[in-house]
Design a protein around this motif. Structure first.
Motif, PDB file in Angstrom:
ATOM      1  N   ALA A   1      49.660  42.858  35.997  1.00 23.48           N
ATOM      2  CA  ALA A   1      48.258  42.476  36.198  1.00 23.48           C
ATOM      3  C   ALA A   1      47.499  43.729  36.592  1.00 23.48           C
ATOM      4  O   ALA A   1      48.103  44.719  37.027  1.00 23.48           O
TER       5      ALA A   1
ATOM      6  N   VAL B   1      38.992  37.621  35.529  1.00 31.13           N
ATOM      7  CA  VAL B   1      40.147  38.296  36.130  1.00 31.13           C
ATOM      8  C   VAL B   1      39.728  39.627  36.752  1.00 31.13           C
ATOM      9  O   VAL B   1      40.213  40.003  37.828  1.00 31.13           O
TER      10      VAL B   1
ATOM     11  N   LYS C   1      50.391  34.606  39.140  1.00 33.51           N
ATOM     12  CA  LYS C   1      49.087  34.585  38.486  1.00 33.51           C
ATOM     13  C   LYS C   1      48.476  33.191  38.645  1.00 33.51           C
ATOM     14  O   LYS C   1      49.174  32.181  38.700  1.00 33.51           O
TER      15      LYS C   1
ATOM     16  N   THR D   1      50.014  30.307  31.928  1.00 32.82           N
ATOM     17  CA  THR D   1      48.804  30.178  32.743  1.00 32.82           C
ATOM     18  C   THR D   1      47.878  29.098  32.191  1.00 32.82           C
ATOM     19  O   THR D   1      47.039  28.567  32.909  1.00 32.82           O
TER      20      THR D   1
END
Length: 608
Positions: A361, A483, A580, A197
């Motif tokens: 997640a 997030v 993601k 990421t």
């Protein structure tokens, strides 16, 4: 050297992945092992454990003919399916190391993994995909063989390239099974590249002992049965799917059905009617969004029935978790609500699901609570590639949807500096491939893995509270986990994707991808109340976002929004293969839009 493979009496005696498969084939040879859709015959086809192992034998022989030494790498760039796991099992049986790659990753990333891993063989779905990899210009001379699944009568000047049918045909004819290469638990079972990421992905080295330990611990926590049917659609390059949706069903003797594709997932769910689902939150979020969209357009009676079902079902779930009894009224109402509402909604998932696991997640509370209220046990867990991957998971009888459950047996956890979750145990990776400094940075001399996640641990139950690296610090000094906000925003079906920015800025901004159908409905609603134009639309979006994040402090509410209908994709380099956000890539791509937002005064947020 090849040698005899001893057969343990049960799962407890398993030490390697080839041993796991051999044990399962011997234990239940006639039971259904796999199901896949035959595109030629246009029907679903089942195979028993005996049949699938016989099919794998041809792959073992073809790979043995390449004469690779144990420990060499075999890269697999294929969608989920029998061919993917056949190459995986063949490689494992020869002491080779699978390097699974996401089937829709971009060519540059694929080429990087091929070079970094030093793979000698690539198994790829199409010749076109291989040509795109070559076009990146990265040196691929180390590859000795490229097996192309769709190239039957392939003629090419590159002698390394061979069609799959021809490659397998060259190994046909033998009758006696090929003995497995002797493998030790510490030998590599995979190099799985992390999503990357924030930069280039790192190759996580997982041993046979790592993966087998995780499979055994999962089996003690969540008991799948031989009659269970898993539907596999998460990529097999994702450790969550590899361990939970591929190796664990072998241990349980359960059947795995391979979905045709994500666009056909809705149809496949109804056709396969799985009993167990392993998924990331995005799938549950999409179904939740469809339910909420249907609710918005439904009549008053249908809407009231859905709301009542969710309310009564939620109280039933809470009572069960407290080991209590629902009220008499709820007990009387539920059978009718179940038949009229809950069963019809869950029929979209096939109607037979008894457990669904969510990981990879965080899942938004409104989303998970909806499914729990409808009677589907959604179990949230926690893990990472570096832990093979499961560290903790809830259970049907002990399910706190705010947490990621109790730590698995055999795994140790504690909190380090800044409440960082540290993990130690037999499923913790050996290290990062060719990156000893990176390994030492995250795995200390005592074997504790520094996860980078902040957590609370209460009576052995883990609650993830944030991500250390992902904390935004505004110019006013407020610290915010973006997030968490993005997860909350995505619980609103209007929003398909979200990114919250604001590092060293006076306020937060949300960049969002809107659901086209829901956005049309929202604009119609605004027009009906006399509100039109960009300012009205912006105010409406900010109000929706504010409502979604109302559980967070006021300084965590985005004060500006930028929106689009164009989705962020893996192919564009904006998402990881596990969907993601690639935060730096997104911020670079939309740098001008972000600067434009901050050049303006933030809008006031008013309810709509």
């Amino acid at each position: 050297m090849p040698g005899p493979t001893s057969q343990p009496d049960g799962l407890a005696g398993i030490r390697t992945l080839p041993q796991l498969l051999r044990w399962r084939v011997k234990a239940t040879p006639a039971a259904e092992a796999y199901r896949h859709f035959d595109a030629t015959a246009q029907r679903w086809v089942s195979q028993s454990w005996r049949e699938i192992d016989a099919g794998f034998e041809l792959w073992r022989r073809a790979l043995a003919a390449e004469e690779f030494a144990p420990g060499e790498r075999v890269a697999i760039l294929m969608p989920n399916g029998i061919a993917h796991i056949a190459m995986d099992q063949a490689a494992l049986s020869r002491g080779l190391v699978p390097v699974p790659m996401h089937a829709v990753d971009n060519p540059d990333s694929i080429a990087y993994v091929l070079v970094d891993s030093g793979a000698l063989l690539l198994f790829v779905d199409t010749l076109e995909r291989w040509q795109a990899i070559v076009a990146t210009g990265q040196p691929l001379d180390h590859l000795k063989r490229v097996v192309c699944a769709d190239a039957g009568g392939l003629i090419t000047p590159d002698a390394r390239i061979v069609g799959l049918d021809h490659w397998l045909a060259q190994a046909a004819g033998a009758t006696a099974p090929l003995p497995d290469v002797v493998i030790q638990p510490d030998d590599l079972a995979a190099i799985v590249y992390t999503s990357g990421t924030t930069g280039r992905p790192k190759g996580v080295m997982l041993s046979h002992g790592n993966v087998v330990a995780n499979v055994k611990a999962i089996a003690r926590r969540i008991k799948a049965e031989p009659h269970d049917v898993f539907l596999s659609f998460l990529p097999l390059s994702h450790t969550f799917e590899r361990t939970g949706g591929y190796y664990y069903p072998i241990a349980a003797g359960a059947c795995v059905a391979y979905a045709r594709s994500v666009p056909q997932l809705s149809e496949d769910l109804k056709r396969v009617r799985p009993t167990v689902l392993v998924s990331v939150p995005r799938i549950y979020e999409r179904i939740y969004a469809l339910i909420m969209q249907h609710r918005a357009s439904a009549g008053s009676i249908e809407r009231a029935l859905l709301d009542l079902t969710i309310a009564v079902g939620g109280r039933r779930f809470d009572a069960r978790q407290r080991h209590g009894v629902p009220s008499l009224l709820d007990r009387l109402a539920w059978p009718l609500l179940k038949r009229l509402v809950a069963d019809k909604v869950l029929a979209r998932l096939g109607g037979r699901l008894r457990v669904a696991v969510s990981g990879g997640a965080p899942i938004a509370q409104p989303v998970i609570r909806l499914f729990l209220a409808l009677g589907l046990d959604v179990l949230q867990g926690y893990g990472m590639t570096e832990t093979s991957p499961v560290v903790s998971v809830n259970t049907i009888d002990d399910n706190d949807p705010h947490s990621v459950g109790h730590v698995l047996d055999g795994v140790e956890v504690r909190l380090g500096e800044n409440d960082e979750l540290l993990v130690r145990g037999p499923s913790v990776m050996l290290g990062y491939w060719h990156k000893p400094d990176e390994t030492r940075r995250v795995k200390d001399a005592d074997g504790w893995l520094h996860t980078g996640d902040q957590a609370r641990i209460e009576n052995g139950r883990i609650t993830i509270t944030g991500r250390i690296k992902d904390i935004l610090v505004t110019s006013t000094g407020e610290k915010i986990a973006p997030v968490d906000l993005e997860t909350a925003i995505l619980a609103d079906p209007l929003f398909e994707q979200a990114l919250v920015v604001g590092e060293q800025r006076p306020f937060l901004t949300a960049l969002v991808v809107l659901n086209a159908k829901a956005w049309v409905q929202e604009k119609e609603r605004l027009a009906a109340s006399g509100k039109q134009g960009g300012a009205a639309e912006r105010a409406a979006l900010l109000a929706r976002i504010a409502a979604a994040v109302k559980a967070y402090p006021s300084y965590a509410t985005p004060r500006a929004v930028w929106w689009t209908l164009d989705p962020w994709t893996i192919a564009s380099g904006l998402l990881t293969p596990t969907l993601k956000n690639k935060r730096p890539a997104l911020e670079r791509r939309f740098a001008d839009e972000i600067e434009h937002v901050y050049a303006k005064k933030p809008a006031a947020i008013t309810p709509t």
